[in-house]
Design a protein around this motif. Structure first.
Motif, PDB file in Angstrom:
ATOM      1  N   ALA A 349      35.511  45.021  30.551  1.00 13.81           N
ATOM      2  CA  ALA A 349      36.613  44.954  29.575  1.00 13.81           C
ATOM      3  C   ALA A 349      37.778  44.062  30.019  1.00 13.81           C
ATOM      4  O   ALA A 349      38.578  43.641  29.201  1.00 13.81           O
ATOM      5  N   PHE A 350      37.877  43.772  31.293  1.00 11.15           N
ATOM      6  CA  PHE A 350      38.943  42.919  31.835  1.00 11.15           C
ATOM      7  C   PHE A 350      40.354  43.293  31.371  1.00 11.15           C
ATOM      8  O   PHE A 350      41.006  42.514  30.658  1.00 11.15           O
ATOM      9  N   PRO A 351      40.827  44.466  31.817  1.00 10.22           N
ATOM     10  CA  PRO A 351      42.210  44.822  31.474  1.00 10.22           C
ATOM     11  C   PRO A 351      43.218  43.806  32.023  1.00 10.22           C
ATOM     12  O   PRO A 351      44.300  43.645  31.467  1.00 10.22           O
ATOM     13  N   GLY A 352      42.846  43.105  33.095  1.00 11.91           N
ATOM     14  CA  GLY A 352      43.752  42.096  33.666  1.00 11.91           C
ATOM     15  C   GLY A 352      43.473  40.698  33.124  1.00 11.91           C
ATOM     16  O   GLY A 352      43.988  39.706  33.631  1.00 11.91           O
ATOM     17  N   ASN A 353      42.585  40.659  32.109  1.00 12.30           N
ATOM     18  CA  ASN A 353      42.327  39.410  31.377  1.00 12.30           C
ATOM     19  C   ASN A 353      41.854  38.240  32.249  1.00 12.30           C
ATOM     20  O   ASN A 353      41.136  38.460  33.217  1.00 12.30           O
ATOM     21  N   VAL A 354      42.264  37.015  31.871  1.00  9.61           N
ATOM     22  CA  VAL A 354      41.708  35.832  32.540  1.00  9.61           C
ATOM     23  C   VAL A 354      42.015  35.852  34.043  1.00  9.61           C
ATOM     24  O   VAL A 354      41.192  35.473  34.863  1.00  9.61           O
ATOM     25  N   ARG A 355      43.220  36.333  34.397  1.00  2.41           N
ATOM     26  CA  ARG A 355      43.541  36.355  35.815  1.00  2.41           C
ATOM     27  C   ARG A 355      42.574  37.265  36.574  1.00  2.41           C
ATOM     28  O   ARG A 355      42.140  36.940  37.676  1.00  2.41           O
ATOM     29  N   GLU A 356      42.222  38.388  35.965  1.00  2.00           N
ATOM     30  CA  GLU A 356      41.292  39.299  36.635  1.00  2.00           C
ATOM     31  C   GLU A 356      39.931  38.618  36.814  1.00  2.00           C
ATOM     32  O   GLU A 356      39.313  38.713  37.881  1.00  2.00           O
ATOM     33  N   LEU A 357      39.481  37.920  35.787  1.00  2.00           N
ATOM     34  CA  LEU A 357      38.210  37.208  35.890  1.00  2.00           C
ATOM     35  C   LEU A 357      38.261  36.203  37.048  1.00  2.00           C
ATOM     36  O   LEU A 357      37.335  36.120  37.871  1.00  2.00           O
ATOM     37  N   GLU A 358      39.352  35.474  37.122  1.00  2.00           N
ATOM     38  CA  GLU A 358      39.517  34.482  38.173  1.00  2.00           C
ATOM     39  C   GLU A 358      39.461  35.156  39.557  1.00  2.00           C
ATOM     40  O   GLU A 358      38.764  34.705  40.468  1.00  2.00           O
ATOM     41  N   ASN A 359      40.167  36.276  39.686  1.00  2.00           N
ATOM     42  CA  ASN A 359      40.200  36.995  40.955  1.00  2.00           C
ATOM     43  C   ASN A 359      38.833  37.538  41.341  1.00  2.00           C
ATOM     44  O   ASN A 359      38.417  37.459  42.492  1.00  2.00           O
ATOM     45  N   VAL A 360      38.143  38.099  40.355  1.00  2.00           N
ATOM     46  CA  VAL A 360      36.823  38.674  40.610  1.00  2.00           C
ATOM     47  C   VAL A 360      35.882  37.583  41.131  1.00  2.00           C
ATOM     48  O   VAL A 360      35.134  37.779  42.086  1.00  2.00           O
ATOM     49  N   LEU A 361      35.972  36.398  40.518  1.00  2.00           N
ATOM     50  CA  LEU A 361      35.068  35.323  40.929  1.00  2.00           C
ATOM     51  C   LEU A 361      35.460  34.758  42.286  1.00  2.00           C
ATOM     52  O   LEU A 361      34.599  34.410  43.096  1.00  2.00           O
ATOM     53  N   GLU A 362      36.742  34.700  42.544  1.00  2.00           N
ATOM     54  CA  GLU A 362      37.168  34.172  43.838  1.00  2.00           C
ATOM     55  C   GLU A 362      36.674  35.082  44.959  1.00  2.00           C
ATOM     56  O   GLU A 362      36.206  34.638  45.995  1.00  2.00           O
ATOM     57  N   ARG A 363      36.766  36.378  44.706  1.00  2.00           N
ATOM     58  CA  ARG A 363      36.299  37.327  45.705  1.00  2.00           C
ATOM     59  C   ARG A 363      34.782  37.213  45.886  1.00  2.00           C
ATOM     60  O   ARG A 363      34.269  37.181  46.998  1.00  2.00           O
ATOM     61  N   ALA A 364      34.071  37.130  44.749  1.00  2.00           N
ATOM     62  CA  ALA A 364      32.615  37.048  44.812  1.00  2.00           C
ATOM     63  C   ALA A 364      32.196  35.821  45.622  1.00  2.00           C
ATOM     64  O   ALA A 364      31.306  35.885  46.471  1.00  2.00           O
ATOM     65  N   LEU A 365      32.908  34.739  45.393  1.00  2.00           N
ATOM     66  CA  LEU A 365      32.568  33.496  46.074  1.00  2.00           C
ATOM     67  C   LEU A 365      32.833  33.599  47.578  1.00  2.00           C
ATOM     68  O   LEU A 365      32.107  33.034  48.393  1.00  2.00           O
ATOM     69  N   ALA A 366      33.878  34.345  47.915  1.00  2.00           N
ATOM     70  CA  ALA A 366      34.211  34.487  49.332  1.00  2.00           C
ATOM     71  C   ALA A 366      33.167  35.321  50.059  1.00  2.00           C
ATOM     72  O   ALA A 366      32.899  35.112  51.237  1.00  2.00           O
ATOM     73  N   LEU A 367      32.579  36.276  49.360  1.00  2.00           N
ATOM     74  CA  LEU A 367      31.679  37.206  50.040  1.00  2.00           C
ATOM     75  C   LEU A 367      30.201  36.873  49.867  1.00  2.00           C
ATOM     76  O   LEU A 367      29.365  37.349  50.621  1.00  2.00           O
ATOM     77  N   ALA A 368      29.899  36.048  48.851  1.00  2.00           N
ATOM     78  CA  ALA A 368      28.485  35.809  48.551  1.00  2.00           C
ATOM     79  C   ALA A 368      27.815  34.982  49.643  1.00  2.00           C
ATOM     80  O   ALA A 368      28.449  34.169  50.310  1.00  2.00           O
ATOM     81  N   GLU A 369      26.526  35.222  49.808  1.00  2.00           N
ATOM     82  CA  GLU A 369      25.738  34.358  50.691  1.00  2.00           C
ATOM     83  C   GLU A 369      24.774  33.585  49.804  1.00  2.00           C
ATOM     84  O   GLU A 369      24.323  34.092  48.799  1.00  2.00           O
ATOM     85  N   GLY A 370      24.485  32.361  50.195  1.00  2.00           N
ATOM     86  CA  GLY A 370      23.564  31.568  49.381  1.00  2.00           C
ATOM     87  C   GLY A 370      24.281  30.932  48.214  1.00  2.00           C
ATOM     88  O   GLY A 370      25.496  31.046  48.081  1.00  2.00           O
ATOM     89  N   ASP A 371      23.519  30.241  47.353  1.00  2.00           N
ATOM     90  CA  ASP A 371      24.173  29.449  46.313  1.00  2.00           C
ATOM     91  C   ASP A 371      24.102  30.084  44.932  1.00  2.00           C
ATOM     92  O   ASP A 371      24.430  29.463  43.948  1.00  2.00           O
ATOM     93  N   THR A 372      23.641  31.338  44.868  1.00  2.00           N
ATOM     94  CA  THR A 372      23.625  32.020  43.579  1.00  2.00           C
ATOM     95  C   THR A 372      24.407  33.325  43.683  1.00  2.00           C
ATOM     96  O   THR A 372      24.216  34.089  44.627  1.00  2.00           O
ATOM     97  N   LEU A 373      25.290  33.554  42.735  1.00  2.00           N
ATOM     98  CA  LEU A 373      26.025  34.817  42.716  1.00  2.00           C
ATOM     99  C   LEU A 373      25.184  35.845  41.969  1.00  2.00           C
ATOM    100  O   LEU A 373      24.786  35.613  40.828  1.00  2.00           O
TER     101      LEU A 373
END
Ligand code: ATP
Ligand code: MG
Length: 454
Positions: A349-373
């Motif tokens: 539902a993204f209560p924090g809207n676009v900023r939340e989406l941006e944050n979620v992806l930044e975190r995912a990118l920091a923690l992910a291994e490999g080239d697919t999330l």
């Protein structure tokens, strides 16, 4: 690149000379100012890549200069020269927006390192491209297409615009676009967070003050309206303005003149006003927390930013945009979003809207291994209240640190703790952590490198 330019502010002639010689040997063009007035004159007429300022100056406090630079020239790194052993002033300087400090007597090697680090922050052209790219309000949903059409239209006139919308929906981005697409694009866009100014300073910050107008008014301050002259003033969180400041603002908008606190004369100003709040301003009026007459004056045109959940179709496009941008910034390969990961974020539902989406992806990118999330890399918290992150409890050392530890080292340790804590609480999103700490992303990046935090 053209040679870097530095502004050096100190009232002690020999220190000023020492700084100038040191920096000139590094190939830097220097301007020297013995007091705040001279420094402000240089800032108003020339551009710089770095500023070094002393704390105590004949006509005021170097901290005021730091504050002014942080709000009017956020791209300009400013460092404070502090008295020997003065931890308080170093902390105060950085809270005010300094990117670093150097204590007296100035150690030339420390100074050179600081200067080199500051100059590395100089935005290369690619990064300016990124800034341009950042000014684009993305989305193919009918609501966004209509919004962009409206923005292009109202960019051309000068009426006050009131931008409404939940937190993180892109209100500031919309305000910047209105400015960039209009005839004022080459003049300043000055964003002000009304909620961040202490209530008793609001009037002097906005409208300026004359030297001696009140205790602490040690020099003239032109104010933010004046800083935005010819351009756009963005009053963010306008609902937080105290009532007396609302009265004065209304007058300024009607007269197109400001009278600085303690001043005798009114000064004409030419500013386009854009205001925003995540609150329901009409409800604030009903509850007598916001003046009705001011509400009508600033709300000539209302621009409503729809929450992300009303335009879920924009999520894939936004996600791709953010992943590309973040990966590029970090020098990483641009990752793919697996079907399951995409399904997970489009369901949220993204209560924090676009900023939340941006944050979620930044975190995912920091923690992910490999080239697919994958879906498991995406952390979506139902309770994640993006609007009101809890304040960070900062743990200062209880006892004065053991004598073998230098001031620099112990300050560094405190900074490390506070920064790590902020990163942790913001799920390793540097943008959010920087916001939390009240510093710019560039300042945080600099500090991370300096402290060796990866
Ligand atoms: N349509 C969009 N396209 C691309 N990026 C967007 C869009 N909307 C918002 N963003 C990005 O989301 C983040 C939040 O946007 P912004 O700061 O403008 O929101 P806001 O409404 O002012 O939030 P707040 O109320 O929390 O201050 C920014 O990084 C912005 O660049
Ligand atoms: Mg905002």
């Amino acid at each position: 690149m053209t040679p870097a330019r530095a502004l050096l502010v100190d009232d002690e002639q020999d220190i000023l000379e020492l700084l100038r010689i040191t920096l000139s040997r590094m190939g830097i063009d220097c301007r020297t100012a013995p007091d705040l007035t001279a420094a402000r004159r240089f800032l108003a007429t020339e551009t710089f890549d770095l500023c070094l300022t002393d704390m105590r100056l004949p006509d005021g406090d170097g901290i005021d200069l730091v504050r002014q630079i942080a709000s009017q020239f956020p791209q300009l790194p400013v460092a404070m020269i502090t008295a020997h052993g003065s931890m308080d002033s170093a902390v105060a300087a950085m809270k005010a927006g300094a990117f670093d400090f150097v204590s007296k007597p100035v150690d030339l090697q420390v100074l050179r390192r600081l200067v080199e680090a500051a100059l590395r922050l100089r935005a290369p052209l690619v990064e300016q491209g990124v800034t341009q790219e950042r000014s684009v309000l993305l989305g193919d949903s009918p609501a966004m297409v209509e919004l962009r059409r409206l923005i292009a239209k109202l960019a051309r006139n000068q009426a006050p615009v009131y931008v409404s919308g939940e937190s993180g929906t892109g209100k500031e981005l919309a305000a910047r676009l209105i400015h960039l697409l209009g005839p004022r694009a080459n003049a300043p866009f000055v964003p002000v967070n009304c909620g961040a100014i202490p209530p008793d300073l609001v009037e002097s910050e906005l409208f300026g003050h004359r030297k001696g107008a009140f205790t602490g008014a040690i020099a003239d301050n032109p104010g933010l309206f004046k800083a935005a002259d010819g351009g756009t003033l963005f009053l963010d969180e306008v609902a937080e303005l105290p009532l007396p400041a609302q009265v004065k603002l209304l007058r300024v908008l009607q007269e197109k003149k400001v009278r600085p606190v303690g001043g005798q004369r009114e000064v004409p100003i030419d500013v386009r006003l854009i205001s925003a709040t995540h609150r329901d301003l009409a409800a604030e009026v009903i509850n007598s927390r916001f003046r009705k007459d001011l509400f009508y004056r600033i709300n000539v045109i209302e621009l409503r930013l729809p929450p992300l959940r009303e335009r879920g179709g924009d999520i894939p496009l936004l996600a791709e945009h953010f992943l590309t941008r973040i990966a590029r910034q970090n020098g990483q390969a641009i990752p793919r979003l697996s079907a399951s990961a995409l399904a997970a974020i489009t369901r949220h539902a993204f209560p924090g809207n676009v900023r939340e989406l941006e944050n979620v992806l930044e975190r995912a990118l920091a923690l992910a291994e490999g080239d697919t999330l994958e879906a498991r890399d995406i952390y979506l918290s139902e309770t994640l209240a993006c609007e009101t992150a809890p304040p960070i409890a900062c743990s200062w050392p209880e006892e004065p640190t053991v004598p073998t530890v230098s001031l620099e080292d112990s300050l560094g340790e405190i900074q490390r703790q506070v920064i790590l804590r902020a990163l942790e609480e913001n799920h390793w999103n540097r943008t959010a952590a920087a916001r939390h700490l009240g510093m710019s992303l560039r300042a945080l990046r600099y500090r991370l490198t300096k402290l060796g935090i990866e």
